[in-house]
Design a protein around this motif. Structure first.
Motif, PDB file in Angstrom:
ATOM      1  N   ASN A 296      -3.196 -18.616 -49.939  1.00  0.00           N
ATOM      2  CA  ASN A 296      -2.649 -17.636 -49.005  1.00  0.00           C
ATOM      3  C   ASN A 296      -2.211 -16.415 -49.810  1.00  0.00           C
ATOM      4  OD1 ASN A 296      -0.817 -19.985 -46.851  1.00  0.00           O
ATOM      5  ND2 ASN A 296      -3.003 -19.707 -47.149  1.00  0.00           N
ATOM      6  N   PHE A 297      -2.338 -15.244 -49.208  1.00  0.00           N
ATOM      7  CA  PHE A 297      -1.844 -14.061 -49.927  1.00  0.00           C
ATOM      8  C   PHE A 297      -1.320 -12.997 -48.976  1.00  0.00           C
ATOM      9  CE2 PHE A 297      -6.112 -12.556 -49.017  1.00  0.00           C
ATOM     10  CZ  PHE A 297      -6.049 -11.170 -49.014  1.00  0.00           C
ATOM     11  N   ILE A 298      -0.491 -12.112 -49.544  1.00  0.00           N
ATOM     12  CA  ILE A 298       0.115 -11.007 -48.809  1.00  0.00           C
ATOM     13  C   ILE A 298      -0.356  -9.688 -49.423  1.00  0.00           C
ATOM     14  CG2 ILE A 298       2.274  -9.862 -48.180  1.00  0.00           C
ATOM     15  CD1 ILE A 298       3.651 -12.560 -48.309  1.00  0.00           C
TER      16      ILE A 298
ATOM     17  N   SER B 234     -11.141 -10.141 -47.532  1.00  0.00           N
ATOM     18  CA  SER B 234     -12.003 -11.108 -48.204  1.00  0.00           C
ATOM     19  C   SER B 234     -11.572 -11.234 -49.665  1.00  0.00           C
ATOM     20  CB  SER B 234     -13.462 -10.672 -48.115  1.00  0.00           C
ATOM     21  OG  SER B 234     -13.883 -10.644 -46.761  1.00  0.00           O
ATOM     22  N   PRO B 235     -11.731 -12.422 -50.274  1.00  0.00           N
ATOM     23  CA  PRO B 235     -11.130 -12.666 -51.596  1.00  0.00           C
ATOM     24  C   PRO B 235     -11.604 -11.741 -52.711  1.00  0.00           C
ATOM     25  CG  PRO B 235     -12.651 -14.428 -50.998  1.00  0.00           C
ATOM     26  CD  PRO B 235     -12.434 -13.607 -49.768  1.00  0.00           C
ATOM     27  N   GLY B 236     -12.904 -11.466 -52.790  1.00  0.00           N
ATOM     28  CA  GLY B 236     -13.395 -10.572 -53.834  1.00  0.00           C
ATOM     29  C   GLY B 236     -13.027  -9.129 -53.580  1.00  0.00           C
ATOM     30  N   GLN B 237     -13.139  -8.710 -52.312  1.00  0.00           N
ATOM     31  CA  GLN B 237     -12.851  -7.324 -51.952  1.00  0.00           C
ATOM     32  C   GLN B 237     -11.374  -6.983 -52.108  1.00  0.00           C
ATOM     33  OE1 GLN B 237     -14.978  -9.296 -50.688  1.00  0.00           O
ATOM     34  NE2 GLN B 237     -16.822  -8.228 -50.051  1.00  0.00           N
ATOM     35  N   ALA B 238     -10.496  -7.981 -51.974  1.00  0.00           N
ATOM     36  CA  ALA B 238      -9.053  -7.735 -52.046  1.00  0.00           C
ATOM     37  C   ALA B 238      -8.543  -7.629 -53.478  1.00  0.00           C
ATOM     38  CB  ALA B 238      -8.296  -8.846 -51.320  1.00  0.00           C
ATOM     39  N   LEU B 239      -9.422  -7.775 -54.466  1.00  0.00           N
ATOM     40  CA  LEU B 239      -8.984  -7.701 -55.858  1.00  0.00           C
ATOM     41  C   LEU B 239      -8.808  -6.264 -56.343  1.00  0.00           C
ATOM     42  CD1 LEU B 239     -11.334 -10.414 -57.411  1.00  0.00           C
ATOM     43  CD2 LEU B 239      -8.843 -10.592 -57.138  1.00  0.00           C
ATOM     44  N   ARG B 240      -9.572  -5.337 -55.761  1.00  0.00           N
ATOM     45  CA  ARG B 240      -9.594  -3.958 -56.278  1.00  0.00           C
ATOM     46  C   ARG B 240      -9.525  -2.969 -55.112  1.00  0.00           C
ATOM     47  NH1 ARG B 240     -14.916  -4.620 -59.988  1.00  0.00           N
ATOM     48  NH2 ARG B 240     -15.681  -5.448 -57.996  1.00  0.00           N
ATOM     49  N   LEU B 241      -9.947  -1.731 -55.354  1.00  0.00           N
ATOM     50  CA  LEU B 241      -9.885  -0.703 -54.311  1.00  0.00           C
ATOM     51  C   LEU B 241     -10.740  -1.106 -53.111  1.00  0.00           C
ATOM     52  CD1 LEU B 241      -9.138   2.152 -53.297  1.00  0.00           C
ATOM     53  CD2 LEU B 241     -11.153   3.010 -54.518  1.00  0.00           C
ATOM     54  N   ALA B 242     -10.105  -1.214 -51.949  1.00  0.00           N
ATOM     55  CA  ALA B 242     -10.787  -1.497 -50.684  1.00  0.00           C
ATOM     56  C   ALA B 242     -10.442  -0.358 -49.732  1.00  0.00           C
ATOM     57  CB  ALA B 242     -10.339  -2.840 -50.114  1.00  0.00           C
ATOM     58  N   PRO B 243     -11.389   0.551 -49.462  1.00  0.00           N
ATOM     59  CA  PRO B 243     -11.089   1.715 -48.627  1.00  0.00           C
ATOM     60  C   PRO B 243     -10.477   1.324 -47.284  1.00  0.00           C
ATOM     61  CG  PRO B 243     -13.221   1.987 -49.675  1.00  0.00           C
ATOM     62  CD  PRO B 243     -12.777   0.580 -49.958  1.00  0.00           C
ATOM     63  N   LEU B 244      -9.456   2.068 -46.898  1.00  0.00           N
ATOM     64  CA  LEU B 244      -8.757   1.846 -45.636  1.00  0.00           C
ATOM     65  C   LEU B 244      -9.505   2.565 -44.514  1.00  0.00           C
ATOM     66  CD1 LEU B 244      -5.918   0.524 -44.967  1.00  0.00           C
ATOM     67  CD2 LEU B 244      -5.053   2.873 -44.924  1.00  0.00           C
ATOM     68  N   PRO B 245      -9.674   1.937 -43.347  1.00  0.00           N
ATOM     69  CA  PRO B 245     -10.258   2.671 -42.210  1.00  0.00           C
ATOM     70  C   PRO B 245      -9.431   3.926 -41.921  1.00  0.00           C
ATOM     71  CG  PRO B 245     -10.202   0.329 -41.726  1.00  0.00           C
ATOM     72  CD  PRO B 245      -9.417   0.516 -42.995  1.00  0.00           C
TER      73      PRO B 245
ATOM     74  N   ARG C 256      -0.291  -6.872 -54.067  1.00  0.00           N
ATOM     75  CA  ARG C 256      -0.958  -8.056 -53.529  1.00  0.00           C
ATOM     76  C   ARG C 256      -0.466  -9.266 -54.292  1.00  0.00           C
ATOM     77  NH1 ARG C 256      -6.134  -4.530 -53.876  1.00  0.00           N
ATOM     78  NH2 ARG C 256      -6.678  -4.079 -51.708  1.00  0.00           N
ATOM     79  N   ARG C 257      -0.120 -10.320 -53.548  1.00  0.00           N
ATOM     80  CA  ARG C 257       0.421 -11.503 -54.212  1.00  0.00           C
ATOM     81  C   ARG C 257       0.010 -12.777 -53.484  1.00  0.00           C
ATOM     82  NH1 ARG C 257       6.206 -10.754 -55.200  1.00  0.00           N
ATOM     83  NH2 ARG C 257       5.597  -8.567 -55.502  1.00  0.00           N
ATOM     84  N   ILE C 258      -0.249 -13.819 -54.278  1.00  0.00           N
ATOM     85  CA  ILE C 258      -0.531 -15.146 -53.733  1.00  0.00           C
ATOM     86  C   ILE C 258       0.794 -15.821 -53.440  1.00  0.00           C
ATOM     87  CG2 ILE C 258      -1.467 -17.430 -54.259  1.00  0.00           C
ATOM     88  CD1 ILE C 258      -3.630 -16.081 -55.896  1.00  0.00           C
TER      89      ILE C 258
ATOM     90  N   GLY D 299       2.190 -15.721 -57.093  1.00  0.00           N
ATOM     91  CA  GLY D 299       2.927 -14.522 -57.486  1.00  0.00           C
ATOM     92  C   GLY D 299       2.029 -13.300 -57.417  1.00  0.00           C
ATOM     93  N   VAL D 300       2.499 -12.200 -57.967  1.00  0.00           N
ATOM     94  CA  VAL D 300       1.772 -10.930 -57.903  1.00  0.00           C
ATOM     95  C   VAL D 300       0.490 -11.011 -58.722  1.00  0.00           C
ATOM     96  CG1 VAL D 300       1.890  -8.459 -58.319  1.00  0.00           C
ATOM     97  CG2 VAL D 300       3.951  -9.691 -57.655  1.00  0.00           C
ATOM     98  N   PHE D 301      -0.646 -10.597 -58.128  1.00  0.00           N
ATOM     99  CA  PHE D 301      -1.889 -10.551 -58.893  1.00  0.00           C
ATOM    100  C   PHE D 301      -2.482  -9.153 -58.990  1.00  0.00           C
ATOM    101  CE2 PHE D 301      -3.438 -11.595 -54.577  1.00  0.00           C
ATOM    102  CZ  PHE D 301      -4.472 -10.677 -54.411  1.00  0.00           C
ATOM    103  N   SER D 302      -1.891  -8.189 -58.269  1.00  0.00           N
ATOM    104  CA  SER D 302      -2.359  -6.809 -58.383  1.00  0.00           C
ATOM    105  C   SER D 302      -1.287  -5.854 -57.880  1.00  0.00           C
ATOM    106  CB  SER D 302      -3.648  -6.604 -57.581  1.00  0.00           C
ATOM    107  OG  SER D 302      -4.046  -5.244 -57.586  1.00  0.00           O
TER     108      SER D 302
END
Length: 349
Positions: free
Chosen positions: A108-110, A62-73, A133-135, A182-185
């Motif tokens: 779109n982002f990777i 999700s766009p907001g969650q992908a900006l910072r630390l998002a715990p991995l399952p 992470r990059r757009i 380009g790279v955003f994080s």
């Protein structure tokens, strides 16, 4: 009449496109499974593997969650003492979210992640990771649009200005386009896991994990040096047909805004429920439900809980575990990816 004829031709093209994509996807999945069956030797898993293949390594897209630390399952079984794994995971997502007069988020982002994980004595293990992470224009808009047309789902404006990056939030005078490409994080992460209960007793396996992350990019969407951390609990239990998993996380963030003006929450509660349907000892289909509190403040649906479904397949060979997955948003369709595809490999040293 000509407009009607043109519309019919367009519908035929879209239907043909979806049919073609569907055929290619089915062929790809069949080849993937065949390859897995060939590679996944019929050997009994060593104690090293703990039996289970574990959850899909897909964090929130999700766009907001992908900006910072998002715990991995995570699996609670950890790594045996002295064992080391290398991990590589990549996910590609298409995001289009629009609420007239409030926001337009279209890109779109990777999401790429590499990590090394090492087991220590007493059920301890540590993981050092790097995330990028990059757009990037992945040309997924036509696929999503065609899918919506075939199933009669409203485009909500996604058929305009395709394959362009747009983040427009009038309330914060934010108007960004392809200059965000380009790279955003780029972050460095460190996780420490302690197994509290393993599967050798008649209780579900349980582990506690401390996750940390620091932003290293000087011109990204989050200020450089922002430090995030989370406390995560992981639970799993073996059933006749496989394993079930559950994760719950509480995260504190070191940043309170993105793009310099858009406010972000400084804390978040998230969790995961999943089930691993064993096909053989070394192959499984996995379904996961991931929920995350919204972090984009005062922006309607973007500030509400994100709900994502992960569907995937994992298979194990002597040295590697592979995975392929699909992500879809549910419940809150205005806070999540239209679609995301993921692939990963874990290599045992």
């Amino acid at each position: 009449m000509y407009e009607s004829l043109g519309g019919s031709l367009n519908n035929i093209r879209y239907a043909y496109f979806i049919k073609l994509i569907s055929i290619k996807y089915v062929i790809f999945v069949l080849l993937l499974i065949l390859s897995a069956r060939i590679q996944a030797d019929n050997y009994a898993p060593e104690p090293y593997w703990q039996g289970t293949l574990g959850p899909l390594n897909i964090r929130s897209m999700s766009p907001g969650q992908a900006l910072r630390l998002a715990p991995l399952p995570r699996s609670p079984y950890g790594l045996p003492e002295g064992k080391t794994e290398l991990q590589f995971n990549m996910a590609a997502a298409s995001v289009f979210l629009q609420s007239p007069g409030i926001y337009l988020v279209d890109f779109n982002f990777i999401d790429t992640r590499i990590a090394v994980n090492h087991g220590f004595k007493g059920g301890w293990s540590t993981e050092l990771s790097f995330s990028d992470r990059r757009i990037q224009n992945l040309y997924l808009d036509e696929f999503v649009e065609a899918f919506h047309d075939v199933f009669g789902i409203d485009q909500n404006g996604r058929d305009i200005n395709q394959n362009e990056t747009r983040i427009i939030i009038p309330g914060y005078s934010a108007n960004f386009s392809n200059d965000l490409d380009g790279v955003f994080s780029q972050t460095i992460g460190l996780s420490v896991q302690k197994v509290l209960i393993d599967k050798s007793v008649e209780w579900p396996a349980l582990a506690v994990i401390l996750n940390t992350s620091i932003e290293t990019l000087s011109d990204g969407m989050i200020e450089k040096g922002a430090f995030d951390y989370s406390l995560q609990l992981s639970l799993a239990e073996k059933k006749l047909s496989g394993y079930y998993f559950a994760n719950v996380s509480y995260t504190r963030f070191g940043s309170d805004k993105t793009l310099g003006v858009i406010p972000l929450s400084e804390k978040q509660f998230s969790g995961m429920l999943g089930y691993e349907f064993s096909v053989t000892e070394n192959e499984a289909f996995i379904v996961q439900y991931l929920f995350s509190e919204g972090v984009l403040q005062n922006l309607g649906a973007l500030g509400r809980v994100s709900h994502e479904i992960h569907l995937g397949y994992k298979w194990r060979t002597d040295k590697n575990t592979y995975e392929a997955g699909l992500v879809e948003n549910i419940v809150n369709f205005d806070n999540g990816p239209d679609v995301a595809f993921a692939f990963g490999v874990t290599h045992r040293l």
